[in-house]
Design a protein around this motif. Structure first.
Motif, PDB file in Angstrom:
ATOM      1  N   ALA A 120      -1.625   9.526  10.234  1.00 15.41           N
ATOM      2  CA  ALA A 120      -0.798   9.249   9.057  1.00 15.41           C
ATOM      3  C   ALA A 120      -1.616   9.498   7.792  1.00 15.41           C
ATOM      4  O   ALA A 120      -2.801   9.174   7.740  1.00 15.41           O
ATOM      5  N   PRO A 121      -0.986  10.085   6.772  1.00 19.11           N
ATOM      6  CA  PRO A 121      -1.723  10.305   5.520  1.00 19.11           C
ATOM      7  C   PRO A 121      -2.067   8.984   4.845  1.00 19.11           C
ATOM      8  O   PRO A 121      -1.326   7.998   4.951  1.00 19.11           O
ATOM      9  N   LEU A 122      -3.189   8.960   4.151  1.00 21.79           N
ATOM     10  CA  LEU A 122      -3.633   7.768   3.440  1.00 21.79           C
ATOM     11  C   LEU A 122      -3.239   7.879   1.970  1.00 21.79           C
ATOM     12  O   LEU A 122      -3.367   8.940   1.368  1.00 21.79           O
ATOM     13  N   TYR A 123      -2.771   6.794   1.397  1.00 22.13           N
ATOM     14  CA  TYR A 123      -2.481   6.819  -0.033  1.00 22.13           C
ATOM     15  C   TYR A 123      -3.739   6.515  -0.826  1.00 22.13           C
ATOM     16  O   TYR A 123      -3.811   6.762  -2.018  1.00 22.13           O
ATOM     17  N   THR A 124      -4.757   5.975  -0.167  1.00 20.17           N
ATOM     18  CA  THR A 124      -6.075   5.791  -0.764  1.00 20.17           C
ATOM     19  C   THR A 124      -7.092   5.799   0.376  1.00 20.17           C
ATOM     20  O   THR A 124      -6.815   5.270   1.454  1.00 20.17           O
ATOM     21  N   PRO A 125      -8.249   6.387   0.205  1.00 17.83           N
ATOM     22  CA  PRO A 125      -9.246   6.399   1.278  1.00 17.83           C
ATOM     23  C   PRO A 125      -9.677   5.000   1.701  1.00 17.83           C
ATOM     24  O   PRO A 125     -10.063   4.785   2.838  1.00 17.83           O
ATOM     25  N   LEU A 126      -9.584   4.050   0.792  1.00 17.55           N
ATOM     26  CA  LEU A 126      -9.988   2.679   1.097  1.00 17.55           C
ATOM     27  C   LEU A 126      -9.104   2.071   2.190  1.00 17.55           C
ATOM     28  O   LEU A 126      -9.552   1.223   2.957  1.00 17.55           O
ATOM     29  N   SER A 127      -7.848   2.530   2.292  1.00 14.92           N
ATOM     30  CA  SER A 127      -6.948   1.954   3.284  1.00 14.92           C
ATOM     31  C   SER A 127      -7.364   2.297   4.713  1.00 14.92           C
ATOM     32  O   SER A 127      -6.850   1.718   5.660  1.00 14.92           O
TER      33      SER A 127
ATOM     34  N   VAL B 260     -10.315   1.674   5.894  1.00 24.38           N
ATOM     35  CA  VAL B 260     -11.283   0.669   6.341  1.00 24.38           C
ATOM     36  C   VAL B 260     -10.829  -0.765   6.112  1.00 24.38           C
ATOM     37  O   VAL B 260     -11.376  -1.680   6.696  1.00 24.38           O
ATOM     38  N   GLN B 261      -9.850  -0.970   5.247  1.00 22.85           N
ATOM     39  CA  GLN B 261      -9.359  -2.327   5.001  1.00 22.85           C
ATOM     40  C   GLN B 261      -7.918  -2.287   4.519  1.00 22.85           C
ATOM     41  O   GLN B 261      -7.433  -1.257   4.080  1.00 22.85           O
ATOM     42  N   GLU B 262      -7.242  -3.415   4.617  1.00 29.77           N
ATOM     43  CA  GLU B 262      -5.861  -3.522   4.162  1.00 29.77           C
ATOM     44  C   GLU B 262      -5.829  -3.530   2.639  1.00 29.77           C
ATOM     45  O   GLU B 262      -6.557  -4.276   1.997  1.00 29.77           O
ATOM     46  N   VAL B 263      -4.994  -2.676   2.079  1.00 29.76           N
ATOM     47  CA  VAL B 263      -4.884  -2.578   0.636  1.00 29.76           C
ATOM     48  C   VAL B 263      -3.449  -2.889   0.244  1.00 29.76           C
ATOM     49  O   VAL B 263      -2.514  -2.260   0.736  1.00 29.76           O
ATOM     50  N   ALA B 264      -3.281  -3.886  -0.613  1.00 32.48           N
ATOM     51  CA  ALA B 264      -1.942  -4.245  -1.080  1.00 32.48           C
ATOM     52  C   ALA B 264      -1.566  -3.340  -2.247  1.00 32.48           C
ATOM     53  O   ALA B 264      -2.363  -3.121  -3.157  1.00 32.48           O
ATOM     54  N   LEU B 265      -0.356  -2.804  -2.187  1.00 33.54           N
ATOM     55  CA  LEU B 265       0.119  -1.977  -3.288  1.00 33.54           C
ATOM     56  C   LEU B 265       0.519  -2.854  -4.456  1.00 33.54           C
ATOM     57  O   LEU B 265       1.195  -3.861  -4.279  1.00 33.54           O
ATOM     58  N   ARG B 266       0.076  -2.478  -5.626  1.00 33.75           N
ATOM     59  CA  ARG B 266       0.432  -3.226  -6.823  1.00 33.75           C
ATOM     60  C   ARG B 266       1.541  -2.473  -7.542  1.00 33.75           C
ATOM     61  O   ARG B 266       1.293  -1.635  -8.395  1.00 33.75           O
ATOM     62  N   LEU B 267       2.757  -2.736  -7.122  1.00 34.65           N
ATOM     63  CA  LEU B 267       3.902  -2.074  -7.716  1.00 34.65           C
ATOM     64  C   LEU B 267       4.599  -3.014  -8.676  1.00 34.65           C
ATOM     65  O   LEU B 267       4.627  -4.225  -8.486  1.00 34.65           O
ATOM     66  N   ARG B 268       5.179  -2.457  -9.690  1.00 38.05           N
ATOM     67  CA  ARG B 268       5.955  -3.273 -10.617  1.00 38.05           C
ATOM     68  C   ARG B 268       7.411  -2.881 -10.498  1.00 38.05           C
ATOM     69  O   ARG B 268       7.754  -1.805 -10.020  1.00 38.05           O
ATOM     70  N   GLU B 269       8.250  -3.746 -10.937  1.00 40.21           N
ATOM     71  CA  GLU B 269       9.682  -3.493 -10.916  1.00 40.21           C
ATOM     72  C   GLU B 269      10.025  -2.415 -11.943  1.00 40.21           C
ATOM     73  O   GLU B 269       9.515  -2.431 -13.059  1.00 40.21           O
ATOM     74  N   ASP B 270      10.866  -1.468 -11.549  1.00 40.81           N
ATOM     75  CA  ASP B 270      11.323  -0.471 -12.503  1.00 40.81           C
ATOM     76  C   ASP B 270      12.271  -1.130 -13.495  1.00 40.81           C
ATOM     77  O   ASP B 270      13.205  -1.829 -13.112  1.00 40.81           O
ATOM     78  N   ALA B 271      12.005  -0.912 -14.750  1.00 36.53           N
ATOM     79  CA  ALA B 271      12.867  -1.460 -15.791  1.00 36.53           C
ATOM     80  C   ALA B 271      12.974  -0.433 -16.905  1.00 36.53           C
ATOM     81  O   ALA B 271      11.972   0.150 -17.322  1.00 36.53           O
TER      82      ALA B 271
END
Length: 99
Positions: free
Chosen positions: A50-57, A59-70
């Motif tokens: 599976a493609p990685l959205y960040t190389p850090l993912s 080696v460890q769990e990375v939480a996405l910091r998404l904001r609500e679209d407004a």
């Protein structure tokens, strides 16, 4: 895919670069080295990876910091066009480039 000296000359011409013979030889070596790396990467079997959205993912769990679209009306057209050399009816005027 190995490039030839004539390929480097053509690329330099297209990029509007003037390269002497030594610079063309160095560029040929660098470009062929780059293509060799690409070919080695293509040889790796990546099916099922599976493609990685960040190389850090990897080696460890990375939480996405998404904001609500407004939606927000924050366009200040006058401020954005204040530095433009020519504006008419809220549009940027540019010189004609096609005859």
């Amino acid at each position: 895919m190995a490039l030839t000296p004539s390929d480097v000359g053509r690329i330099a011409h297209l990029a509007r670069l003037e390269l002497d013979a030594a610079e063309q030889a160095a560029m040929l070596e660098q470009l062929n080295g780059f293509f060799a790396i690409v070919e080695r990467m293509r040889a790796v079997d990546t099916t099922g990876v599976a493609p990685l959205y960040t190389p850090l993912s990897a080696v460890q769990e990375v939480a996405l910091r998404l904001r609500e679209d407004a939606t927000a009306e924050c366009i200040d057209r006058e401020a954005n066009q204040a530095s433009a050399p020519a504006v008419q009816d809220g549009l940027f005027l540019v010189p004609r480039v096609i005859e």
